[in-house]
Write a protein that holds these residues in place. Sequence first.
Motif, PDB file in Angstrom:
ATOM      1  N   HIS A  70       0.858  -1.187   0.000  1.00  0.00           N
ATOM      2  CA  HIS A  70       0.000   0.000   0.000  1.00  0.00           C
ATOM      3  C   HIS A  70       0.889   1.230   0.000  1.00  0.00           C
ATOM      4  CE1 HIS A  70      -3.450  -2.500   1.168  1.00  0.00           C
ATOM      5  NE2 HIS A  70      -2.667  -3.035   2.099  1.00  0.00           N
ATOM      6  N   ILE A  71       0.394   2.321  -0.568  1.00  0.00           N
ATOM      7  CA  ILE A  71       1.025   3.614  -0.375  1.00  0.00           C
ATOM      8  C   ILE A  71       0.303   4.302   0.767  1.00  0.00           C
ATOM      9  CG2 ILE A  71       1.292   5.927  -1.383  1.00  0.00           C
ATOM     10  CD1 ILE A  71       2.023   4.623  -3.985  1.00  0.00           C
ATOM     11  N   ASN A  72       1.075   4.851   1.710  1.00  0.00           N
ATOM     12  CA  ASN A  72       0.505   5.527   2.864  1.00  0.00           C
ATOM     13  C   ASN A  72       0.204   6.986   2.543  1.00  0.00           C
ATOM     14  OD1 ASN A  72       0.913   3.198   4.440  1.00  0.00           O
ATOM     15  ND2 ASN A  72       2.978   3.864   5.031  1.00  0.00           N
ATOM     16  N   MET A  73      -0.953   7.456   2.993  1.00  0.00           N
ATOM     17  CA  MET A  73      -1.289   8.870   2.827  1.00  0.00           C
ATOM     18  C   MET A  73      -2.186   9.333   3.965  1.00  0.00           C
ATOM     19  SD  MET A  73      -2.137   9.651  -1.169  1.00  0.00           S
ATOM     20  CE  MET A  73      -1.013   9.263  -2.511  1.00  0.00           C
ATOM     21  N   SER A  74      -1.928  10.538   4.435  1.00  0.00           N
ATOM     22  CA  SER A  74      -2.841  11.194   5.360  1.00  0.00           C
ATOM     23  C   SER A  74      -3.969  11.834   4.563  1.00  0.00           C
ATOM     24  CB  SER A  74      -2.100  12.270   6.155  1.00  0.00           C
ATOM     25  OG  SER A  74      -1.645  13.290   5.275  1.00  0.00           O
ATOM     26  N   ALA A  75      -5.032  12.212   5.255  1.00  0.00           N
ATOM     27  CA  ALA A  75      -6.134  12.905   4.590  1.00  0.00           C
ATOM     28  C   ALA A  75      -5.652  14.218   3.987  1.00  0.00           C
ATOM     29  CB  ALA A  75      -7.278  13.151   5.573  1.00  0.00           C
ATOM     30  N   GLU A  76      -4.714  14.866   4.651  1.00  0.00           N
ATOM     31  CA  GLU A  76      -4.190  16.132   4.138  1.00  0.00           C
ATOM     32  C   GLU A  76      -3.472  15.926   2.805  1.00  0.00           C
ATOM     33  OE1 GLU A  76      -1.218  19.777   5.581  1.00  0.00           O
ATOM     34  OE2 GLU A  76      -1.888  18.237   7.011  1.00  0.00           O
ATOM     35  N   THR A  77      -2.670  14.871   2.717  1.00  0.00           N
ATOM     36  CA  THR A  77      -1.967  14.583   1.465  1.00  0.00           C
ATOM     37  C   THR A  77      -2.953  14.224   0.358  1.00  0.00           C
ATOM     38  OG1 THR A  77       0.006  13.833   2.641  1.00  0.00           O
ATOM     39  CG2 THR A  77      -0.251  13.091   0.372  1.00  0.00           C
ATOM     40  N   ILE A  78      -3.952  13.403   0.672  1.00  0.00           N
ATOM     41  CA  ILE A  78      -4.961  13.032  -0.332  1.00  0.00           C
ATOM     42  C   ILE A  78      -5.693  14.269  -0.824  1.00  0.00           C
ATOM     43  CG2 ILE A  78      -7.082  11.733  -0.735  1.00  0.00           C
ATOM     44  CD1 ILE A  78      -6.076   9.743   1.409  1.00  0.00           C
ATOM     45  N   ALA A 109       6.484  11.206  -0.289  1.00  0.00           N
ATOM     46  CA  ALA A 109       7.694  10.466   0.068  1.00  0.00           C
ATOM     47  C   ALA A 109       7.886  10.403   1.576  1.00  0.00           C
ATOM     48  CB  ALA A 109       8.904  11.125  -0.594  1.00  0.00           C
ATOM     49  N   ALA A 110       7.528  11.479   2.280  1.00  0.00           N
ATOM     50  CA  ALA A 110       7.724  11.508   3.730  1.00  0.00           C
ATOM     51  C   ALA A 110       6.879  10.470   4.451  1.00  0.00           C
ATOM     52  CB  ALA A 110       7.396  12.901   4.255  1.00  0.00           C
ATOM     53  N   ASN A 148       6.151   7.545   3.089  1.00  0.00           N
ATOM     54  CA  ASN A 148       6.447   6.231   2.496  1.00  0.00           C
ATOM     55  C   ASN A 148       7.955   5.995   2.433  1.00  0.00           C
ATOM     56  OD1 ASN A 148       3.691   5.129   1.287  1.00  0.00           O
ATOM     57  ND2 ASN A 148       3.739   7.343   0.962  1.00  0.00           N
ATOM     58  N   GLU A 149       8.583   6.049   3.592  1.00  0.00           N
ATOM     59  CA  GLU A 149      10.019   5.857   3.675  1.00  0.00           C
ATOM     60  C   GLU A 149      10.407   4.475   3.140  1.00  0.00           C
ATOM     61  OE1 GLU A 149      13.583   6.070   7.044  1.00  0.00           O
ATOM     62  OE2 GLU A 149      11.502   6.592   7.566  1.00  0.00           O
ATOM     63  N   GLY A 150      11.408   4.463   2.266  1.00  0.00           N
ATOM     64  CA  GLY A 150      11.885   3.212   1.693  1.00  0.00           C
ATOM     65  C   GLY A 150      11.167   2.786   0.434  1.00  0.00           C
ATOM     66  N   VAL A 151      10.107   3.499   0.051  1.00  0.00           N
ATOM     67  CA  VAL A 151       9.372   3.176  -1.178  1.00  0.00           C
ATOM     68  C   VAL A 151       9.900   4.064  -2.307  1.00  0.00           C
ATOM     69  CG1 VAL A 151       7.121   3.115  -2.310  1.00  0.00           C
ATOM     70  CG2 VAL A 151       7.330   2.508   0.112  1.00  0.00           C
ATOM     71  N   GLU A 152      10.275   3.453  -3.402  1.00  0.00           N
ATOM     72  CA  GLU A 152      10.769   4.214  -4.554  1.00  0.00           C
ATOM     73  C   GLU A 152       9.575   4.704  -5.378  1.00  0.00           C
ATOM     74  OE1 GLU A 152      13.880   3.752  -8.310  1.00  0.00           O
ATOM     75  OE2 GLU A 152      13.856   2.256  -6.696  1.00  0.00           O
ATOM     76  N   LEU A 153       9.290   5.983  -5.266  1.00  0.00           N
ATOM     77  CA  LEU A 153       8.143   6.572  -5.950  1.00  0.00           C
ATOM     78  C   LEU A 153       8.588   7.153  -7.289  1.00  0.00           C
ATOM     79  CD1 LEU A 153       6.664   8.361  -2.824  1.00  0.00           C
ATOM     80  CD2 LEU A 153       5.625   6.422  -4.020  1.00  0.00           C
ATOM     81  N   PRO A 154       7.838   6.932  -8.346  1.00  0.00           N
ATOM     82  CA  PRO A 154       8.258   7.379  -9.679  1.00  0.00           C
ATOM     83  C   PRO A 154       8.095   8.888  -9.881  1.00  0.00           C
ATOM     84  CG  PRO A 154       6.083   6.394  -9.800  1.00  0.00           C
ATOM     85  CD  PRO A 154       6.550   6.206  -8.378  1.00  0.00           C
ATOM     86  N   ASP A 155       8.920   9.439 -10.737  1.00  0.00           N
ATOM     87  CA  ASP A 155       8.844  10.851 -11.102  1.00  0.00           C
ATOM     88  C   ASP A 155       7.884  11.003 -12.287  1.00  0.00           C
ATOM     89  OD1 ASP A 155       9.224  13.543 -11.455  1.00  0.00           O
ATOM     90  OD2 ASP A 155      11.214  13.352 -12.366  1.00  0.00           O
ATOM     91  N   ILE A 156       6.608  10.693 -12.017  1.00  0.00           N
ATOM     92  CA  ILE A 156       5.583  10.839 -13.058  1.00  0.00           C
ATOM     93  C   ILE A 156       4.432  11.660 -12.498  1.00  0.00           C
ATOM     94  CG2 ILE A 156       6.171   8.650 -14.180  1.00  0.00           C
ATOM     95  CD1 ILE A 156       3.705   7.409 -12.881  1.00  0.00           C
TER      96      ILE A 156
END
Length: 374
Positions: free
Chosen positions: A146-154, A171-172, A174-182
């Motif tokens: 899963h990707i983690n997100m707070s309501a504020e980020t969503i 990114a903050a 989801n530490e350790g998850v490589e997120l794409p630059d898209i």
Amino acid sequence: MKNVKSRVLAGTAFTGALALALTACGTDAVQQTTPTSSGNDSEATASGSIAGAGASSQEKAMGGWIATVASVAPDLSVTYEAIGSGGGREQFLAGGVQFAGSDAALKEEEVAAGADRCYGGEVLELPLYISPIAVVYNLPGVSAEHINMSAETIAKVFNGDITKWNDPAIAAENEGVELPDIDVIPVNRSDESGTTENFTEYLAAASNGAWTHEPSGDWPRSGTQSGNGTSGLIDTVASAEGAIGYADASRAGDLGTVALKVGESYVPFSAEAAAKVVDASPRSEHATDKRLVVELDRSTTAEGAYPLVLISYSIACSVYETSEDATNVKAFLNYVASAEGQTVAAQPDVAGSAPISENLRAEVVAAIDSITTK
């Protein structure tokens, strides 16, 4: 996937749209839960047909209920057209269908209109389908469960303030998850939707002011990517890498899903996590013994709770014109509310919904049993 504007589910055959629904649900799961009787007298005398329309979130559950109600009411035929909550309420209030499904409670003016539609009686609002809303995304290169997100980020994602998947805010969390630059491609419902209303209620209540729009069944921003109905939204997300949307969790399929920040933890959706929020939430100030409307606590910090929940109401009349309609609606809704009916919808291959509690069932059955004729 095929973009489906609406789907009609027939209760007397495993063909056409119902066959499509049951193929998706898994007919074995439905057949394993078929009861021999739910013990309600109205089911034994039900005959003829009734029609319903409304929330597409209920589509898979309706497929299961319609496929199995014949075991207790063999002479009853039920159809349901998944045209969206707004369309279902409109058809019901116009007298076009005997019952409706809605992911949002009736508005004040709709309650008033319901008294005329129901021959001077009261509209019933019965919380019979409880399901988490999943925030779904299409990132095939991301291996995280899963990707983690707070309501504020969503809120910032859907407001267009976050435009890249590797944004520092995502990114903050989801530490350790490589997120794409898209690019992030937010996708919303194009039709009036109870799912949208529930989603925007959550954002308004839990995002610490990041979501500045009023909760509404109509998407508040223009120029966005969108899809008509649940199927249309899922299709749109599935067709574009980087897309993110929201839908009844039963329709998430192979798409990735967000774990929501609740307190200091991140909680993925589940029926159990959804049920925790419903049980802890109070009734609406406008609720009655027939309108069992729940005021969901969207900003809860309760451990293990998932606050992005959809309660989809079955809407019916307390008074019908004919005894046939009254008997048939009572039979079908009593089956849906029964332990057997709720078990059918809870099957993971059907809808994976959260069964209602015994206390809530007693209130629902009392409201259904009040249905009569003018």
